[in-house]
Design a protein around this motif. Structure first.
Motif, PDB file in Angstrom:
ATOM      1  N   VAL A   3      -7.839  -0.725  -1.437  1.00  0.00           N
ATOM      2  CA  VAL A   3      -7.942   0.300  -2.492  1.00  0.00           C
ATOM      3  C   VAL A   3      -9.370   0.456  -3.014  1.00  0.00           C
ATOM      4  O   VAL A   3      -9.735   1.514  -3.509  1.00  0.00           O
ATOM      5  CB  VAL A   3      -6.965   0.059  -3.671  1.00  0.00           C
ATOM      6  CG1 VAL A   3      -5.526   0.038  -3.197  1.00  0.00           C
ATOM      7  CG2 VAL A   3      -7.307  -1.177  -4.455  1.00  0.00           C
ATOM      8  N   SER A   4     -10.189  -0.592  -2.880  1.00  0.00           N
ATOM      9  CA  SER A   4     -11.565  -0.479  -3.382  1.00  0.00           C
ATOM     10  C   SER A   4     -12.502   0.168  -2.366  1.00  0.00           C
ATOM     11  O   SER A   4     -13.639   0.500  -2.687  1.00  0.00           O
ATOM     12  CB  SER A   4     -12.100  -1.852  -3.793  1.00  0.00           C
ATOM     13  OG  SER A   4     -12.229  -2.684  -2.648  1.00  0.00           O
ATOM     14  N   LYS A  48       1.620   8.767   2.240  1.00  0.00           N
ATOM     15  CA  LYS A  48       1.624   7.385   2.721  1.00  0.00           C
ATOM     16  C   LYS A  48       2.803   7.176   3.663  1.00  0.00           C
ATOM     17  O   LYS A  48       3.865   7.780   3.462  1.00  0.00           O
ATOM     18  CB  LYS A  48       1.711   6.416   1.541  1.00  0.00           C
ATOM     19  CG  LYS A  48       0.454   6.482   0.671  1.00  0.00           C
ATOM     20  CD  LYS A  48       0.506   5.530  -0.500  1.00  0.00           C
ATOM     21  CE  LYS A  48       1.438   5.998  -1.583  1.00  0.00           C
ATOM     22  NZ  LYS A  48       1.277   5.283  -2.848  1.00  0.00           N
ATOM     23  N   LEU A 106      -7.317  -2.275  -8.733  1.00  0.00           N
ATOM     24  CA  LEU A 106      -5.880  -2.534  -8.703  1.00  0.00           C
ATOM     25  C   LEU A 106      -5.362  -2.765 -10.125  1.00  0.00           C
ATOM     26  O   LEU A 106      -5.885  -3.607 -10.845  1.00  0.00           O
ATOM     27  CB  LEU A 106      -5.637  -3.781  -7.839  1.00  0.00           C
ATOM     28  CG  LEU A 106      -4.371  -3.869  -7.001  1.00  0.00           C
ATOM     29  CD1 LEU A 106      -4.228  -2.652  -6.094  1.00  0.00           C
ATOM     30  CD2 LEU A 106      -4.384  -5.137  -6.173  1.00  0.00           C
ATOM     31  N   ALA A 162      -7.437   8.920  -2.169  1.00  0.00           N
ATOM     32  CA  ALA A 162      -6.619   8.838  -3.379  1.00  0.00           C
ATOM     33  C   ALA A 162      -6.931   9.983  -4.341  1.00  0.00           C
ATOM     34  O   ALA A 162      -6.058  10.428  -5.091  1.00  0.00           O
ATOM     35  CB  ALA A 162      -6.844   7.492  -4.078  1.00  0.00           C
ATOM     36  N   GLU A 178      -6.423  -5.296  -2.444  1.00  0.00           N
ATOM     37  CA  GLU A 178      -7.597  -4.978  -3.267  1.00  0.00           C
ATOM     38  C   GLU A 178      -8.733  -4.420  -2.417  1.00  0.00           C
ATOM     39  O   GLU A 178      -9.386  -3.445  -2.798  1.00  0.00           O
ATOM     40  CB  GLU A 178      -8.084  -6.233  -4.005  1.00  0.00           C
ATOM     41  CG  GLU A 178      -7.303  -6.514  -5.266  1.00  0.00           C
ATOM     42  CD  GLU A 178      -7.825  -7.749  -6.009  1.00  0.00           C
ATOM     43  OE1 GLU A 178      -7.861  -7.687  -7.247  1.00  0.00           O
ATOM     44  OE2 GLU A 178      -8.186  -8.747  -5.358  1.00  0.00           O
ATOM     45  N   GLY A 180     -10.537   2.652  -7.553  1.00  0.00           N
ATOM     46  CA  GLY A 180     -10.599   1.515  -6.648  1.00  0.00           C
ATOM     47  C   GLY A 180     -10.215   0.188  -7.266  1.00  0.00           C
ATOM     48  O   GLY A 180     -10.367  -0.864  -6.639  1.00  0.00           O
ATOM     49  N   VAL A 224     -10.400   4.860   1.005  1.00  0.00           N
ATOM     50  CA  VAL A 224      -9.139   5.003   0.276  1.00  0.00           C
ATOM     51  C   VAL A 224      -9.363   5.693  -1.068  1.00  0.00           C
ATOM     52  O   VAL A 224      -8.562   6.527  -1.488  1.00  0.00           O
ATOM     53  CB  VAL A 224      -8.432   3.642   0.115  1.00  0.00           C
ATOM     54  CG1 VAL A 224      -7.207   3.751  -0.791  1.00  0.00           C
ATOM     55  CG2 VAL A 224      -8.025   3.103   1.494  1.00  0.00           C
ATOM     56  N   ARG A 225     -10.473   5.381  -1.709  1.00  0.00           N
ATOM     57  CA  ARG A 225     -10.749   6.045  -2.995  1.00  0.00           C
ATOM     58  C   ARG A 225     -10.898   7.548  -2.806  1.00  0.00           C
ATOM     59  O   ARG A 225     -10.401   8.337  -3.619  1.00  0.00           O
ATOM     60  CB  ARG A 225     -11.982   5.442  -3.655  1.00  0.00           C
ATOM     61  CG  ARG A 225     -11.629   4.122  -4.333  1.00  0.00           C
ATOM     62  CD  ARG A 225     -12.816   3.282  -4.737  1.00  0.00           C
ATOM     63  NE  ARG A 225     -13.888   4.028  -5.345  1.00  0.00           N
ATOM     64  CZ  ARG A 225     -15.167   3.633  -5.314  1.00  0.00           C
ATOM     65  NH1 ARG A 225     -15.502   2.506  -4.710  1.00  0.00           N
ATOM     66  NH2 ARG A 225     -16.093   4.335  -5.884  1.00  0.00           N
ATOM     67  N   LEU A 257       0.831  -1.214   0.000  1.00  0.00           N
ATOM     68  CA  LEU A 257       0.000   0.000   0.000  1.00  0.00           C
ATOM     69  C   LEU A 257       0.864   1.262   0.000  1.00  0.00           C
ATOM     70  O   LEU A 257       0.471   2.291  -0.546  1.00  0.00           O
ATOM     71  CB  LEU A 257      -0.954   0.010   1.193  1.00  0.00           C
ATOM     72  CG  LEU A 257      -2.127  -0.968   1.092  1.00  0.00           C
ATOM     73  CD1 LEU A 257      -2.874  -1.062   2.414  1.00  0.00           C
ATOM     74  CD2 LEU A 257      -3.078  -0.569  -0.039  1.00  0.00           C
ATOM     75  N   LEU A 291      -2.254   4.842  -5.454  1.00  0.00           N
ATOM     76  CA  LEU A 291      -3.619   4.491  -5.064  1.00  0.00           C
ATOM     77  C   LEU A 291      -4.588   4.872  -6.176  1.00  0.00           C
ATOM     78  O   LEU A 291      -4.631   6.036  -6.584  1.00  0.00           O
ATOM     79  CB  LEU A 291      -4.003   5.199  -3.763  1.00  0.00           C
ATOM     80  CG  LEU A 291      -3.141   4.837  -2.549  1.00  0.00           C
ATOM     81  CD1 LEU A 291      -3.533   5.701  -1.353  1.00  0.00           C
ATOM     82  CD2 LEU A 291      -3.258   3.358  -2.212  1.00  0.00           C
TER      83      LEU A 291
END
Length: 186
Positions: free
Chosen positions: A66-67, A81, A33, A75, A63, A31, A71-72, A22, A27
């Motif tokens: 990020v989905s 980070k 990868l 991002a 996965e 969402g 996080v979206r 991560l 990112l």
């Protein structure tokens, strides 16, 4: 017996691999990868000497992270980070005259309309120490606020699972109370 230790060690390695991946990947705001990001996650897992089933688990947890909507949204804006944080807890001095210092790395910090958002990822199953995790992230919020002078809107502990994430959030008065608790505990 030996099995439990191996399981705990495997969990730690999975956690390290997920955090490493991560920190390294870009990112995605959608969402999803990318193949490159998937390769990074696999390499992170293999560098922890994990077997193929665990490699697949690491990819799945990355996965999930990020989905997630959290996080979206982070991002999509300015974010940092593995942000190193340190702050002196000013309310109480140690005997040697200096205040105790808290140090750590915030997994992910993002800008939102209401201020900064701090996200911390947990990969181990079970949330028995949820209160401890939230306190840890409240410490990061305090350190971030001291360092930047900016408002921390909320802190989120994101528990990553193969089927998605579960989140615990502290904001507003609850976050202030947690920070006050951290300062009072030194």
């Amino acid at each position: 017996g030996g099995g439990t230790h191996a399981d705990a060690e495997t969990q730690r390695r999975i956690g390290r691999a997920v955090h490493d991946a991560l920190a390294k990947i870009q990112l995605p705001t959608d969402g999803i990868l990318t193949d490159d990001a998937r390769a990074v996650a696999m390499a992170s897992a293999r560098s922890q000497h994990l077997g193929e089933p665990q490699v697949a688990r690491v990819v799945g947890l990355v996965e999930s992270a990020v989905s997630s909507a959290l996080v979206r949204s982070i991002a999509a804006g300015r974010h940092w980070k593995e942000l190193p944080l340190a702050a002196a807890l000013v309310d109480e001095a140690r005997r040697d005259g200096g205040p105790p210092v808290v140090e750590g790395f915030a997994d992910l910090v993002g800008e939102s309309a209401g201020g900064l958002v701090v996200a911390d990822f947990k990969t181990a199953t079970g949330r028995s120490s949820a209160a401890e995790h939230l306190l840890q992230v409240a410490v990061y919020a305090y350190a971030l606020r001291k360092a930047t002078g900016r408002k921390v809107e909320r802190v989120v502990v994101s528990y990553l699972g193969i089927d998605g994430t579960e989140e615990e959030t502290l904001d507003g008065d609850e976050l202030e109370a947690a920070i006050a608790g951290v300062l009072g505990a030194v």
